[in-house]
Scaffold this active site. Structure first.
Site, mmCIF file in Angstrom:
data_model
loop_
_atom_site.group_PDB
_atom_site.id
_atom_site.type_symbol
_atom_site.label_atom_id
_atom_site.label_comp_id
_atom_site.label_asym_id
_atom_site.label_seq_id
_atom_site.Cartn_x
_atom_site.Cartn_y
_atom_site.Cartn_z
ATOM 1 C CG LEU A 1 36.506 43.953 47.090
ATOM 2 C CD1 LEU A 1 37.374 43.991 48.552
ATOM 3 C CD2 LEU A 1 36.398 42.718 46.503
ATOM 4 C CG ASP A 2 29.957 42.731 44.656
ATOM 5 O OD1 ASP A 2 29.931 43.446 44.061
ATOM 6 O OD2 ASP A 2 29.952 41.696 44.265
#
Length: 298
Positions: free
Chosen positions: A37-38
């Site tokens: 996930l960013d």
């Protein structure tokens, strides 16, 4: 300790940060995550503990998100973490105008990953090239978007569209935001992203890092059983003798198995219910055999 943690990642943390925190809290060396996930994104980040790290490759790749796309602005990173590079009024847009364009982002589509991403080009990560001021020709990749559902529309100079997206592995929601802005001639960027489901884990059953830390301190944390992340795989049950030989690495004849599903991968259980590991169903000499791929239990 072995199993999974369904972590609700907070904004500002990288997936690597989360793994490091879990490793320190549990004093456990073998910790891994499923599906990066960013830092800006929040939501479900599956964390594998102990021997369960070897199961990450067998988990389902299906994911679901809730995203806010801001129209009327373009950024260097295709989200609000980057620098603004262009603006354009989106005041003329209506939801009725936008909905037909969403169709072209569903199904199997060709997608260009963001320049600031972990995709490798000629052995280097794109974000490393971007930070060094270098450019690269980014190859397109085929991804699959199962559904895009409109949740809310807020018109204005910088209009915002809330959507729910169900997709397969490798799909960049930032790219969808960017490309939607391109086809609408306004520019677009991702304003927020929540992953609501990943690899069979759902947001409403997740723990924040704070909740997880509190359970560890109180000695009440119990990892999710390894087999809970593998329910998408067909189950094979072995007798005690079959299970013993299979765990020793032997291929065993299994009359009740077929070889008609993708990759012919199954999860194996002892007849007493114990999860034993992962097997591949193969045909050899007219017989159906179970070939051990990953032995989880002795």
């Amino acid at each position: 300790m072995q199993g999974f943690l369904n972590l609700n990642k907070s904004a500002g943390f990288t997936s690597h940060d989360c793994v490091a925190k879990v490793r320190r809290l549990l004093r456990l060396k073998r910790v891994g995550h499923g599906g990066t996930l960013d830092p800006m994104a929040t939501g479900v980040l599956p964390i594998a503990l102990g021997k369960a790290t070897r199961l990450l490759q067998y988990m389902t790749s299906e994911k679901a998100y809730q995203a806010t796309i801001r129209l009327g602005v373009k950024t260097t990173t295709d989200d609000l973490e980057g620098d603004m590079v262009a603006t354009s009024s989106a005041s003329g847009l209506t939801l009725e105008t936008i909905v037909p364009f969403l169709q072209q982002f569903q199904g199997k589509i060709e997608q260009v990953p963001p320049m600031y991403s972990a995709v490798q080009v000629q052995g280097k990560r794109l974000y490393d090239l971007a930070r060094a001021g270098q450019t690269a020709e980014i190859p397109t990749r085929q991804v699959e978007v199962y559904q895009i559902e409109v949740l809310e529309w807020r018109p204005g100079e910088l209009a915002e569209l809330d959507v729910a997206i169900a997709c397969g592995a490798g799909t960049y929601i930032r790219s969808i935001a960017r490309d939607l802005g391109e086809v609408l001639n306004t520019g677009g960027t991702l304003a927020s992203l929540i992953r609501t489901q990943s690899s069979g884990f759902k947001l409403d059953h997740s723990l924040t890092l704070e909740e997880f830390a509190a359970q560890v301190q109180a000695e009440t944390f119990n990892p999710i059983p390894p087999e809970a992340a593998l329910e998408h795989l067909a189950r094979i049950t072995l007798s005690p003798d079959e299970a013993r030989r299979w765990c020793q690495g032997q291929r065993i004849i299994y009359q009740d198995a077929s070889t008609d599903s993708a990759a012919n991968i199954r999860r194996v259980h002892h007849e007493n219910g114990t999860f034993m590991g992962i097997t591949q169903v193969i045909e050899s000499g007219g017989e159906v055999l179970l070939a051990p791929k990953m032995v989880f239990a002795d």
